[in-house]
Design a protein around this motif. Structure first.
Motif, PDB file in Angstrom:
ATOM      1  N   ALA A 238       0.911  -1.232  -0.062  1.00 23.51           N
ATOM      2  CA  ALA A 238       0.289   0.045  -0.038  1.00 23.51           C
ATOM      3  C   ALA A 238       1.001   1.108  -0.148  1.00 23.51           C
ATOM      4  N   GLN A 239       0.270   2.237  -0.230  1.00 23.83           N
ATOM      5  CA  GLN A 239       1.042   3.629  -0.026  1.00 23.83           C
ATOM      6  C   GLN A 239       2.185   3.725   1.091  1.00 23.83           C
ATOM      7  N   ASN A 240       2.013   3.242   2.361  1.00 25.87           N
ATOM      8  CA  ASN A 240       2.900   3.432   3.380  1.00 25.87           C
ATOM      9  C   ASN A 240       3.616   2.422   3.605  1.00 25.87           C
ATOM     10  N   GLY A 241       3.448   1.395   2.936  1.00 21.19           N
ATOM     11  CA  GLY A 241       4.364   0.023   3.377  1.00 21.19           C
ATOM     12  C   GLY A 241       4.512  -0.829   2.117  1.00 21.19           C
ATOM     13  N   PRO A 242       5.885  -1.598   1.848  1.00 27.65           N
ATOM     14  CA  PRO A 242       6.003  -2.328   0.680  1.00 27.65           C
ATOM     15  C   PRO A 242       4.945  -3.654   0.759  1.00 27.65           C
ATOM     16  N   ALA A 243       5.069  -4.221  -0.419  1.00 26.78           N
ATOM     17  CA  ALA A 243       4.308  -5.486  -0.440  1.00 26.78           C
ATOM     18  C   ALA A 243       5.575  -6.357   0.157  1.00 26.78           C
ATOM     19  N   LEU A 244       4.512  -7.567   0.910  1.00 27.15           N
ATOM     20  CA  LEU A 244       5.485  -8.615   1.535  1.00 27.15           C
ATOM     21  C   LEU A 244       5.280  -9.797   1.060  1.00 27.15           C
ATOM     22  N   ASN A 245       4.650  -9.892  -0.268  1.00 23.18           N
ATOM     23  CA  ASN A 245       4.429 -11.236  -0.922  1.00 23.18           C
ATOM     24  C   ASN A 245       4.930 -11.396  -2.139  1.00 23.18           C
ATOM     25  N   ASP A 246       6.207 -10.368  -2.277  1.00 25.98           N
ATOM     26  CA  ASP A 246       6.578 -10.637  -3.906  1.00 25.98           C
ATOM     27  C   ASP A 246       8.225 -10.916  -3.850  1.00 25.98           C
ATOM     28  N   ASN A 247       8.897 -11.522  -2.770  1.00 22.62           N
ATOM     29  CA  ASN A 247      10.040 -11.657  -2.493  1.00 22.62           C
ATOM     30  C   ASN A 247      11.026 -10.428  -3.087  1.00 22.62           C
ATOM     31  N   ALA A 248      10.645  -9.415  -3.235  1.00 23.27           N
ATOM     32  CA  ALA A 248      11.365  -8.233  -3.471  1.00 23.27           C
ATOM     33  C   ALA A 248      11.454  -7.397  -2.062  1.00 23.27           C
ATOM     34  N   TRP A 249      12.697  -7.216  -1.479  1.00 24.16           N
ATOM     35  CA  TRP A 249      12.924  -6.704  -0.143  1.00 24.16           C
ATOM     36  C   TRP A 249      13.563  -5.528  -0.097  1.00 24.16           C
ATOM     37  N   ASP A 250      13.045  -4.646   0.711  1.00 28.09           N
ATOM     38  CA  ASP A 250      13.737  -3.179   0.830  1.00 28.09           C
ATOM     39  C   ASP A 250      14.715  -3.224   2.018  1.00 28.09           C
ATOM     40  N   GLN A 251      14.289  -3.827   3.185  1.00 28.70           N
ATOM     41  CA  GLN A 251      15.005  -3.893   4.436  1.00 28.70           C
ATOM     42  C   GLN A 251      15.859  -5.241   4.509  1.00 28.70           C
ATOM     43  N   LEU A 252      14.865  -6.198   4.254  1.00 30.72           N
ATOM     44  CA  LEU A 252      15.570  -7.794   4.496  1.00 30.72           C
ATOM     45  C   LEU A 252      16.504  -8.271   3.426  1.00 30.72           C
ATOM     46  N   ALA A 253      17.410  -9.103   3.628  1.00 31.65           N
ATOM     47  CA  ALA A 253      18.322  -9.540   2.562  1.00 31.65           C
ATOM     48  C   ALA A 253      17.697 -10.823   1.931  1.00 31.65           C
ATOM     49  N   THR A 254      17.247 -11.724   2.751  1.00 23.36           N
ATOM     50  CA  THR A 254      16.504 -13.165   2.136  1.00 23.36           C
ATOM     51  C   THR A 254      15.199 -13.398   2.516  1.00 23.36           C
ATOM     52  N   GLY A 255      14.731 -12.625   3.345  1.00 20.93           N
ATOM     53  CA  GLY A 255      13.354 -12.943   3.703  1.00 20.93           C
ATOM     54  C   GLY A 255      13.163 -14.072   4.457  1.00 20.93           C
ATOM     55  N   SER A 256      14.082 -14.496   5.312  1.00 28.13           N
ATOM     56  CA  SER A 256      13.897 -15.729   5.970  1.00 28.13           C
ATOM     57  C   SER A 256      13.064 -15.325   7.271  1.00 28.13           C
ATOM     58  N   TYR A 257      12.678 -16.298   7.929  1.00 26.64           N
ATOM     59  CA  TYR A 257      12.030 -16.063   9.257  1.00 26.64           C
ATOM     60  C   TYR A 257      12.440 -15.476  10.123  1.00 26.64           C
ATOM     61  N   GLU A 258      13.726 -15.645  10.424  1.00 24.95           N
ATOM     62  CA  GLU A 258      14.485 -14.966  11.654  1.00 24.95           C
ATOM     63  C   GLU A 258      14.677 -13.497  11.129  1.00 24.95           C
ATOM     64  N   GLU A 259      14.759 -13.255  10.086  1.00 28.11           N
ATOM     65  CA  GLU A 259      15.161 -11.969   9.545  1.00 28.11           C
ATOM     66  C   GLU A 259      13.703 -11.012   9.844  1.00 28.11           C
ATOM     67  N   ILE A 260      12.609 -11.529   9.128  1.00 30.41           N
ATOM     68  CA  ILE A 260      11.141 -11.259   9.478  1.00 30.41           C
ATOM     69  C   ILE A 260      10.894 -10.877  10.808  1.00 30.41           C
ATOM     70  N   ARG A 261      11.242 -11.923  11.737  1.00 31.60           N
ATOM     71  CA  ARG A 261      11.082 -11.625  13.369  1.00 31.60           C
ATOM     72  C   ARG A 261      11.603 -10.478  13.796  1.00 31.60           C
ATOM     73  N   ALA A 262      13.083 -10.323  13.371  1.00 28.63           N
ATOM     74  CA  ALA A 262      13.703  -9.356  14.054  1.00 28.63           C
ATOM     75  C   ALA A 262      13.350  -8.068  13.598  1.00 28.63           C
ATOM     76  N   LEU A 263      13.118  -7.870  12.384  1.00 29.60           N
ATOM     77  CA  LEU A 263      12.369  -6.634  11.875  1.00 29.60           C
ATOM     78  C   LEU A 263      11.150  -6.144  12.581  1.00 29.60           C
ATOM     79  N   ILE A 264      10.406  -7.005  12.876  1.00 29.62           N
ATOM     80  CA  ILE A 264       9.061  -6.732  13.579  1.00 29.62           C
ATOM     81  C   ILE A 264       9.506  -6.226  14.899  1.00 29.62           C
TER      82      ILE A 264
END
Ligand code: HEC
Length: 136
Positions: A65-91
């Motif tokens: 949406a306008q204020n946040g990136p898609a999380l379903n496209d495997n294209a990451w702005d903040q994460l390197a790989t999209g692993s579970y650990e990375e996602i959890r740490a970012l939250i």
């Protein structure tokens, strides 16, 4: 001579049939599901994400949406790989305003869901749900 030829044809056919059972083995295996991603967590994470504050910026089911990136496209702005650990740490950490990569997004992502103030188990649940969005 003819008997020998017939016999070898039969043997060949039998060999082919038995090796045919293994044809499915060439299919690429899906990446293993992290043990943290359980059906109960995914269900809880789904309701937290889609009824709570995540959807406000990331869209329903994380389509973006306008204020946040898609999380379903495997294209990451903040994460390197999209692993579970990375996602959890970012939250847990959130994304402070000065670390936002795409500056047309004006609002920082609060730590632990900001106002949602997620506890550890809720964070694991939301992370499990977000992981499934990009691993279909
Ligand atoms: C106020 C808006 C806002 C809210 C609410 C919000 N986020 Fe974010 N989120 C962002 C922004 C902004 C970024 C970073 C985008 C950038 O760097 O351009 C981000 C990044 C992410 C990323 C990394 C995406 C990537 O492309 O690397 C994940 C995962 C994520 N958010 C999950 C969540 C979850 C789960 C929640 C709810 C607990 C949530 N967000 C709530 C705004 C928000």
């Amino acid at each position: 001579m003819r008997i020998l030829a017939t016999l070898s044809v039969l043997l060949l056919a039998a060999a082919c049939r038995s090796s045919g059972a293994g044809t499915g083995s060439g299919v690429a295996a899906k990446p293993a599901m992290p043990t943290e991603v359980t059906p109960a967590r995914v269900a809880l994470g789904d309701s937290l994400f889609n009824n709570g504050g995540c959807m406000r910026c990331h869209g329903a089911k994380g389509v973006g949406a306008q204020n946040g990136p898609a999380l379903n496209d495997n294209a990451w702005d903040q994460l390197a790989t999209g692993s579970y650990e990375e996602i959890r740490a970012l939250i847990v950490s959130g994304v402070p305003k000065e670390k936002i990569k795409v500056t047309t997004r004006p609002n920082a992502m609060g730590a632990r869901g900001g106002r949602m103030n997620l506890n550890d188990e809720q964070i694991s649940a939301v992370a499990a749900y977000v992981w499934t969005l990009s691993h279909k």
